[in-house]
Motif scaffolding. Structure first.
Motif, PDB file in Angstrom:
ATOM      1  N   ILE A   1       8.186   7.695  -4.011  1.00 51.59           N
ATOM      2  CA  ILE A   1       7.215   9.085  -4.163  1.00 51.59           C
ATOM      3  C   ILE A   1       7.932  10.068  -4.900  1.00 51.59           C
ATOM      4  N   TYR A   2       8.639  10.489  -3.847  1.00 51.49           N
ATOM      5  CA  TYR A   2       9.765  11.503  -4.081  1.00 51.49           C
ATOM      6  C   TYR A   2      10.940  11.377  -5.267  1.00 51.49           C
ATOM      7  N   ASP A   3      11.396   9.857  -5.715  1.00 49.12           N
ATOM      8  CA  ASP A   3      11.710   9.772  -7.369  1.00 49.12           C
ATOM      9  C   ASP A   3      10.961   9.434  -8.055  1.00 49.12           C
ATOM     10  N   PHE A   4       9.909   9.133  -7.800  1.00 44.50           N
ATOM     11  CA  PHE A   4       9.085   9.783  -8.818  1.00 44.50           C
ATOM     12  C   PHE A   4       9.222  10.961  -9.308  1.00 44.50           C
ATOM     13  N   LEU A   5       8.287  11.834  -7.936  1.00 41.21           N
ATOM     14  CA  LEU A   5       8.259  13.653  -8.387  1.00 41.21           C
ATOM     15  C   LEU A   5       9.961  14.008  -8.680  1.00 41.21           C
ATOM     16  N   GLU A   6      11.053  13.760  -8.343  1.00 40.03           N
ATOM     17  CA  GLU A   6      12.295  14.106  -8.523  1.00 40.03           C
ATOM     18  C   GLU A   6      12.562  13.845 -10.049  1.00 40.03           C
ATOM     19  N   LYS A   7      12.039  12.990 -11.523  1.00 46.43           N
ATOM     20  CA  LYS A   7      11.971  13.203 -12.927  1.00 46.43           C
ATOM     21  C   LYS A   7      11.074  13.451 -13.569  1.00 46.43           C
ATOM     22  N   ALA A   8       9.636  13.587 -12.419  1.00 47.14           N
ATOM     23  CA  ALA A   8       8.624  13.378 -13.651  1.00 47.14           C
ATOM     24  C   ALA A   8       8.602  14.549 -14.327  1.00 47.14           C
ATOM     25  N   GLN A   9       7.896  14.671 -15.568  1.00 44.49           N
ATOM     26  CA  GLN A   9       7.532  15.569 -16.655  1.00 44.49           C
ATOM     27  C   GLN A   9       6.180  15.072 -17.145  1.00 44.49           C
ATOM     28  N   ASP A  10       5.766  15.962 -17.314  1.00 43.86           N
ATOM     29  CA  ASP A  10       4.775  16.417 -18.409  1.00 43.86           C
ATOM     30  C   ASP A  10       4.997  16.475 -19.384  1.00 43.86           C
ATOM     31  N   GLY A  11       4.115  15.377 -20.345  1.00 40.88           N
ATOM     32  CA  GLY A  11       4.604  15.007 -21.858  1.00 40.88           C
ATOM     33  C   GLY A  11       2.841  15.214 -22.600  1.00 40.88           C
ATOM     34  N   ASP A  12       2.408  14.155 -23.220  1.00 38.05           N
ATOM     35  CA  ASP A  12       1.517  14.677 -23.531  1.00 38.05           C
ATOM     36  C   ASP A  12       0.047  13.838 -22.512  1.00 38.05           C
ATOM     37  N   LYS A  13       0.736  14.054 -21.227  1.00 42.58           N
ATOM     38  CA  LYS A  13      -0.205  13.716 -20.377  1.00 42.58           C
ATOM     39  C   LYS A  13      -0.027  14.629 -19.395  1.00 42.58           C
ATOM     40  N   TYR A  14      -0.100  14.807 -18.316  1.00 40.31           N
ATOM     41  CA  TYR A  14       0.733  15.022 -17.012  1.00 40.31           C
ATOM     42  C   TYR A  14       0.649  14.058 -16.179  1.00 40.31           C
ATOM     43  N   LYS A  15       2.103  13.692 -15.663  1.00 36.72           N
ATOM     44  CA  LYS A  15       2.595  12.245 -15.040  1.00 36.72           C
ATOM     45  C   LYS A  15       2.541  12.718 -13.360  1.00 36.72           C
ATOM     46  N   TYR A  16       1.271  12.311 -13.099  1.00 37.72           N
ATOM     47  CA  TYR A  16       1.417  11.576 -12.092  1.00 37.72           C
ATOM     48  C   TYR A  16       1.683  10.302 -10.564  1.00 37.72           C
ATOM     49  N   CYS A  17       1.202  10.184  -9.981  1.00 35.99           N
ATOM     50  CA  CYS A  17       1.012   9.716  -8.808  1.00 35.99           C
ATOM     51  C   CYS A  17       0.648   9.077  -8.336  1.00 35.99           C
ATOM     52  N   MET A  18       0.556   7.485  -7.155  1.00 36.08           N
ATOM     53  CA  MET A  18       0.026   7.225  -6.525  1.00 36.08           C
ATOM     54  C   MET A  18       0.286   6.513  -4.976  1.00 36.08           C
ATOM     55  N   VAL A  19       0.627   6.224  -3.966  1.00 35.31           N
ATOM     56  CA  VAL A  19       1.037   5.155  -3.225  1.00 35.31           C
ATOM     57  C   VAL A  19      -0.416   4.741  -3.018  1.00 35.31           C
ATOM     58  N   GLY A  20      -0.601   3.205  -3.386  1.00 35.45           N
ATOM     59  CA  GLY A  20      -1.497   2.580  -3.417  1.00 35.45           C
ATOM     60  C   GLY A  20      -1.351   0.770  -1.555  1.00 35.45           C
ATOM     61  N   TYR A  21      -1.964   1.139  -1.239  1.00 36.67           N
ATOM     62  CA  TYR A  21      -1.873   0.090  -0.244  1.00 36.67           C
ATOM     63  C   TYR A  21      -2.962  -1.276  -0.148  1.00 36.67           C
ATOM     64  N   GLN A  22      -2.766  -2.030   0.291  1.00 37.38           N
ATOM     65  CA  GLN A  22      -3.679  -2.786  -0.052  1.00 37.38           C
ATOM     66  C   GLN A  22      -4.957  -2.942   1.524  1.00 37.38           C
ATOM     67  N   ILE A  23      -5.930  -3.079   0.919  1.00 39.15           N
ATOM     68  CA  ILE A  23      -7.113  -2.424   1.930  1.00 39.15           C
ATOM     69  C   ILE A  23      -7.529  -2.997   3.065  1.00 39.15           C
ATOM     70  N   GLU A  24      -6.661  -4.424   3.190  1.00 36.11           N
ATOM     71  CA  GLU A  24      -7.094  -4.561   4.142  1.00 36.11           C
ATOM     72  C   GLU A  24      -6.006  -4.437   5.807  1.00 36.11           C
ATOM     73  N   ASN A  25      -4.879  -3.262   4.898  1.00 35.74           N
ATOM     74  CA  ASN A  25      -3.597  -3.142   5.272  1.00 35.74           C
ATOM     75  C   ASN A  25      -4.019  -1.786   6.432  1.00 35.74           C
ATOM     76  N   THR A  26      -5.241  -1.273   5.854  1.00 35.92           N
ATOM     77  CA  THR A  26      -5.866   0.500   5.548  1.00 35.92           C
ATOM     78  C   THR A  26      -6.872   0.088   6.835  1.00 35.92           C
ATOM     79  N   LEU A  27      -7.110  -0.492   7.963  1.00 35.28           N
ATOM     80  CA  LEU A  27      -9.168  -0.661   8.246  1.00 35.28           C
ATOM     81  C   LEU A  27      -8.011  -0.177   9.953  1.00 35.28           C
ATOM     82  N   THR A  28      -8.997  -0.552  10.139  1.00 33.86           N
ATOM     83  CA  THR A  28      -9.055  -0.068  11.652  1.00 33.86           C
ATOM     84  C   THR A  28     -10.851  -1.112  12.696  1.00 33.86           C
ATOM     85  N   GLU A  29     -10.116  -1.641  13.513  1.00 37.22           N
ATOM     86  CA  GLU A  29     -11.177  -2.568  14.175  1.00 37.22           C
ATOM     87  C   GLU A  29     -12.300  -1.958  15.183  1.00 37.22           C
TER      88      GLU A  29
END
Length: 306
Positions: A133-161
């Motif tokens: 995310i740091y590497d992305f933001l260091e280069k990100a510049q809005d153009g015809d659209k805003y340039k955002y990002c998100m870190v995505g995780y696999q659902i099974e890796n984010t659950l609690t028992e």
């Protein structure tokens, strides 16, 4: 462009956990989950962090942060307050609940002078996510659209028992851009299946393993602050009419609206890492064990801050 800034949402009191879970030690050295996130952030290049907290918790956070991680990264504090509302709006009688994650991030609007990465205080994201995310933001510049990002995780890796969790369920296109995000507030394991309910358990719907979900690890150019601020009155109008005591201005909701309006493009940076967090008190033991294992493997030093 100014350097990326880390914004940490830490105003929640952790009602399900039973206390101020953000400052609960998870290592023999007395470190908290936040310490691991801050260490990963510093290693990735972040030089400034803004904590969004409740004003009454400032002293507790300063005791934990300022003389430890604060030696390696500039620390500022912003306060999420119920009455931080646009002119003409007031807090409904009986309202105690904060106004949600988008309102929380807005509390940092006067301190953030560059692109921001946003995380939860009580989640462990893994070092790779911070580098990406740091590497992305260091280069990100809005153009015809805003340039955002998100870190995505696999659902099974984010659950609690130990109960249900809230996640933003994502859809992406073939280029890895986010096309839709839907907040599901009750996702859990049911036997070996991943399910969610929208009617307090009357009916259950399946989610497939591998489904990408948001853990509220976002990257935004400065345009996002302006969009959240501009959209707040419309949210408040709806909330005051429909759910004045509990309506929330969700960060994923703002992102979803901007995508659908054609204003924003959100790149999903997929992480294979397992998320760790203390949603429930019973989660703590597994988090402590996992983080100690990472130290044993040399992924972290025995003591993060010296």
């Amino acid at each position: 462009m100014n350097k990326p800034i880390l914004v940490i949402m830490a105003a929640g009191m952790g009602s399900r956990f039973g206390g101020l879970k953000q400052i609960e030690p998870v290592s023999e050295a007395g470190e908290i989950i936040l310490d691991f996130s801050l260490y990963d952030a510093v290693m990735a290049g972040f030089q400034k962090v803004i904590f969004i907290i409740k004003r009454e918790n400032e002293e507790a956070f300063r005791e934990l942060i300022d003389d430890r991680a604060g030696k390696y990264i500039d620390v500022e504090y912003a306060f999420q307050e119920l009455d931080d509302l646009p002119a003409g709006y007031s807090v409904p009688d009986g309202r105690e609940k904060p106004w949600g994650t988008a309102h929380a991030v807005l509390a940092a609007r006067h301190l953030a002078d560059g692109p921001i990465a946003v995380i939860n205080a009580d989640d462990y994201y893994g070092p790779g996510a911070f580098h990406s995310i740091y590497d992305f933001l260091e280069k990100a510049q809005d153009g015809d659209k805003y340039k955002y990002c998100m870190v995505g995780y696999q659902i099974e890796n984010t659950l609690t028992e130990n109960g249900h969790v809230s996640r933003g369920v994502c859809r992406t296109d073939q280029e890895g851009k986010l096309t839709e995000i839907t907040e599901r507030t009750k996702i859990q394991w049911q036997d070996d299946k991943i399910v969610y309910t929208e009617d307090d358990g009357a009916t259950w719907n399946r989610l497939s393993p591998g489904t990408t979900v948001s853990m509220n690890f976002w990257g935004f150019t400065p345009s996002m602050m302006k969009e959240m601020e501009a959209g707040l009155p419309a949210f408040l109008d709806r909330a005051m009419a429909e759910n004045p005591l509990k309506g929330e201005y969700f960060l994923p909701g703002v992102v979803d609206r901007l995508i659908k309006e054609g204003k924003a493009e959100v790149t999903v940076l997929k992480s294979p890492d397992r998320w760790y967090g203390v949603t429930y008190r019973e989660d703590k033991e597994s988090v402590v064990s996992a983080l100690q294992s990472m130290k044993d493997k040399g992924l972290y030093p025995p003591v993060l801050w010296k």
